[in-house]
Design a protein around this motif. Structure first.
Motif, PDB file in Angstrom:
ATOM      1  N   VAL A 199      -2.132   0.618  -4.815  1.00  0.00           N
ATOM      2  CA  VAL A 199      -2.126  -0.672  -4.116  1.00  0.00           C
ATOM      3  C   VAL A 199      -1.605  -1.704  -5.107  1.00  0.00           C
ATOM      4  O   VAL A 199      -2.205  -1.941  -6.162  1.00  0.00           O
ATOM      5  CB  VAL A 199      -3.529  -1.067  -3.626  1.00  0.00           C
ATOM      6  N   LEU A 200      -0.478  -2.305  -4.782  1.00  0.00           N
ATOM      7  CA  LEU A 200       0.175  -3.241  -5.702  1.00  0.00           C
ATOM      8  C   LEU A 200       0.254  -4.628  -5.073  1.00  0.00           C
ATOM      9  O   LEU A 200       0.422  -4.769  -3.861  1.00  0.00           O
ATOM     10  CB  LEU A 200       1.584  -2.757  -6.040  1.00  0.00           C
ATOM     11  N   ILE A 215       0.862  -1.191   0.000  1.00  0.00           N
ATOM     12  CA  ILE A 215       0.000   0.000   0.000  1.00  0.00           C
ATOM     13  C   ILE A 215       0.891   1.231   0.000  1.00  0.00           C
ATOM     14  O   ILE A 215       1.713   1.427   0.905  1.00  0.00           O
ATOM     15  CB  ILE A 215      -0.928   0.001   1.228  1.00  0.00           C
ATOM     16  N   GLY A 216       0.741   2.038  -1.031  1.00  0.00           N
ATOM     17  CA  GLY A 216       1.591   3.206  -1.181  1.00  0.00           C
ATOM     18  C   GLY A 216       1.154   4.361  -0.311  1.00  0.00           C
ATOM     19  O   GLY A 216      -0.023   4.481   0.058  1.00  0.00           O
ATOM     20  N   ALA A 217       2.108   5.197   0.046  1.00  0.00           N
ATOM     21  CA  ALA A 217       1.793   6.419   0.774  1.00  0.00           C
ATOM     22  C   ALA A 217       1.044   7.376  -0.140  1.00  0.00           C
ATOM     23  O   ALA A 217       1.204   7.356  -1.358  1.00  0.00           O
ATOM     24  CB  ALA A 217       3.075   7.054   1.299  1.00  0.00           C
ATOM     25  N   GLN A 218       0.241   8.221   0.455  1.00  0.00           N
ATOM     26  CA  GLN A 218      -0.625   9.112  -0.334  1.00  0.00           C
ATOM     27  C   GLN A 218       0.186  10.152  -1.103  1.00  0.00           C
ATOM     28  O   GLN A 218      -0.152  10.501  -2.224  1.00  0.00           O
ATOM     29  CB  GLN A 218      -1.623   9.822   0.592  1.00  0.00           C
ATOM     30  N   LYS A 219       1.267  10.624  -0.517  1.00  0.00           N
ATOM     31  CA  LYS A 219       2.006  11.733  -1.119  1.00  0.00           C
ATOM     32  C   LYS A 219       3.354  11.277  -1.663  1.00  0.00           C
ATOM     33  O   LYS A 219       3.765  10.143  -1.519  1.00  0.00           O
ATOM     34  CB  LYS A 219       2.217  12.833  -0.079  1.00  0.00           C
ATOM     35  N   LEU A 238      -3.226  -4.090 -10.012  1.00  0.00           N
ATOM     36  CA  LEU A 238      -1.873  -3.638 -10.291  1.00  0.00           C
ATOM     37  C   LEU A 238      -0.887  -4.667  -9.755  1.00  0.00           C
ATOM     38  O   LEU A 238      -0.814  -4.909  -8.547  1.00  0.00           O
ATOM     39  CB  LEU A 238      -1.614  -2.270  -9.647  1.00  0.00           C
ATOM     40  N   LEU A 239      -0.134  -5.289 -10.651  1.00  0.00           N
ATOM     41  CA  LEU A 239       0.846  -6.300 -10.275  1.00  0.00           C
ATOM     42  C   LEU A 239       2.233  -5.699 -10.280  1.00  0.00           C
ATOM     43  O   LEU A 239       2.652  -5.098 -11.271  1.00  0.00           O
ATOM     44  CB  LEU A 239       0.797  -7.486 -11.241  1.00  0.00           C
ATOM     45  N   LEU A 240       2.947  -5.857  -9.193  1.00  0.00           N
ATOM     46  CA  LEU A 240       4.322  -5.405  -9.105  1.00  0.00           C
ATOM     47  C   LEU A 240       5.209  -6.426  -9.808  1.00  0.00           C
ATOM     48  O   LEU A 240       5.151  -7.621  -9.522  1.00  0.00           O
ATOM     49  CB  LEU A 240       4.723  -5.256  -7.636  1.00  0.00           C
ATOM     50  N   ARG A 266       2.443  -4.058 -13.963  1.00  0.00           N
ATOM     51  CA  ARG A 266       1.456  -4.225 -15.033  1.00  0.00           C
ATOM     52  C   ARG A 266       0.066  -4.167 -14.434  1.00  0.00           C
ATOM     53  O   ARG A 266      -0.135  -4.501 -13.266  1.00  0.00           O
ATOM     54  CB  ARG A 266       1.639  -5.575 -15.736  1.00  0.00           C
ATOM     55  N   LYS A 267      -0.887  -3.765 -15.271  1.00  0.00           N
ATOM     56  CA  LYS A 267      -2.279  -3.760 -14.851  1.00  0.00           C
ATOM     57  C   LYS A 267      -2.979  -4.912 -15.543  1.00  0.00           C
ATOM     58  O   LYS A 267      -3.076  -4.961 -16.770  1.00  0.00           O
ATOM     59  CB  LYS A 267      -2.948  -2.435 -15.214  1.00  0.00           C
ATOM     60  N   VAL A 268      -3.453  -5.866 -14.747  1.00  0.00           N
ATOM     61  CA  VAL A 268      -4.078  -7.076 -15.274  1.00  0.00           C
ATOM     62  C   VAL A 268      -5.426  -7.272 -14.592  1.00  0.00           C
ATOM     63  O   VAL A 268      -5.502  -7.396 -13.374  1.00  0.00           O
ATOM     64  CB  VAL A 268      -3.187  -8.317 -15.039  1.00  0.00           C
ATOM     65  N   GLN A 269      -6.493  -7.259 -15.379  1.00  0.00           N
ATOM     66  CA  GLN A 269      -7.853  -7.438 -14.877  1.00  0.00           C
ATOM     67  C   GLN A 269      -8.154  -6.482 -13.729  1.00  0.00           C
ATOM     68  O   GLN A 269      -8.721  -6.847 -12.713  1.00  0.00           O
ATOM     69  CB  GLN A 269      -8.070  -8.887 -14.443  1.00  0.00           C
ATOM     70  N   GLY A 270      -7.741  -5.235 -13.916  1.00  0.00           N
ATOM     71  CA  GLY A 270      -8.033  -4.196 -12.937  1.00  0.00           C
ATOM     72  C   GLY A 270      -7.115  -4.180 -11.733  1.00  0.00           C
ATOM     73  O   GLY A 270      -7.201  -3.276 -10.894  1.00  0.00           O
TER      74      GLY A 270
END
Length: 319
Positions: free
Chosen positions: A246-247, A223-227, A278-280, A272-276
């Motif tokens: 969110v990866l 989960i990435g930081a907002q900023k 986000l895959l790291l 990559r974005k796969v089926q909605g």
């Protein structure tokens, strides 16, 4: 089946017999490549083709198969490619998988289909060879968001009691106990060229902080930081994606990732974005003084990717 330079009896073709005769040349070198009969042409599994089969040298710019162990290949391929240009285009997408060394016979399996050895009749890989390569390599492919393709479904290939290309070892040697291996996504590429290739073959590239990591169904959830995010490549990311990144690190719950031992500071993340989702696919700690990283990021910011890396690429979101 009869070859132009000898006789072969139906049965299993071990890899050592079909590809490497030692001492001496590969089997394909012993055959006359101009002996094709002018019979009605049928492709793999009965598909009709407009041109008779032909033999030609495996070209140097077919890197997947140029070093496979024989020098001459058959067209059409066993994947229904009628031109060498089409073979090159499609085969190039598998070169990165070969570099991952997920199975000792990956090249043999793939080249038996893309660049089949030149004999009187097409010889398919045995089903057991397909299943062995699939079982070893498909988890790696899935980590990058690529399922095992339909064209390589193993039920399409003959059982081992038919004439086919077998595993290198009919009775595999006992293996050592499994050793915990670094997560695929955390393997480091240290050269600028390697980093640029990874960036170009990713849907998105972002510099970001990581707020927390959770486990979910065997995967890691970052989960990435907002900023403090900087997007070097947006690809299919939408505003809602970038607002709160969110990866998912596929199958990454049980393997070590040294980069994530300390969540302070920034990370360079590719995915990559796969089926909605986000895959790291690759992660690095952000290092301002790393010249290779600095060069690669400058390249990404200044120039469009001119190279095409179709295997680990995501030119469009998959559904």
């Amino acid at each position: 089946m009869r070859g132009c330079g000898g006789h072969l009896r139906p049965g299993l073709l071990p890899l050592g017999l079909l590809l490497v005769l030692s001492p001496g040349p590969a089997l394909g070198d012993d055959y006359d490549y101009y002996s094709w009969q002018a019979d009605p042409v049928e492709g793999p599994r009965g598909r009709a083709y407009s041109k008779p089969p032909q033999c030609l040298d495996i070209p140097p710019d077919l890197p997947l198969c140029h070093s496979v162990g024989y020098k001459r290949m058959r067209l059409p391929s066993l994947l229904a490619h009628e031109s060498l240009a089409k073979v090159k285009q499609q085969a190039s997408s598998w070169v990165p998988l070969l570099a991952k060394r997920c199975h000792a016979d990956t090249q043999v399996f793939l080249c038996s289909l893309f660049a089949p050895v030149c004999l009187d009749r097409p010889i398919y890989p045995c089903r057991s060879l397909c299943e062995s390569v699939r079982d070893a390599c498909s988890p790696l492919m899935e980590a990058y968001g690529f399922p095992w393709p339909d064209m390589l479904h193993c039920h399409r290939f003959p059982l081992d009691n038919d004439l086919c290309i077998a595993l290198r070892l009919a009775h595999p040697l006992p293996t050592d106990p499994p050793v915990t291996k670094i997560c695929t996504q955390c393997e480091m590429e240290h050269s600028a060229n390697g980093l640029m290739e990874q960036m170009c073959s990713s849907d998105f590239v972002v510099k970001m902080r990581i707020k927390e990591i959770k486990s979910e169904n065997g995967h890691r959830k970052l989960i990435g930081a907002q900023k403090k995010k900087k997007l070097f490549k947006t690809g299919p990311l939408k505003r809602k994606d970038t607002k709160k990144l969110v990866l998912y690190m596929k199958n990454g719950e049980g393997c070590p990732c040294p980069q994530l031992d300390d969540l302070t500071g920034n990370f360079l993340i590719m995915g990559r974005k796969v089926q909605g989702q986000l895959l790291l696919t690759a992660i690095y700690r952000w290092e301002k003084k790393n010249k290779e990283m600095k060069f690669a990021v400058k390249f990404m910011s200044s120039y469009p990717c001119s190279l095409y890396y179709p295997f680990f690429s995501g030119t469009a979101e998959q559904h």
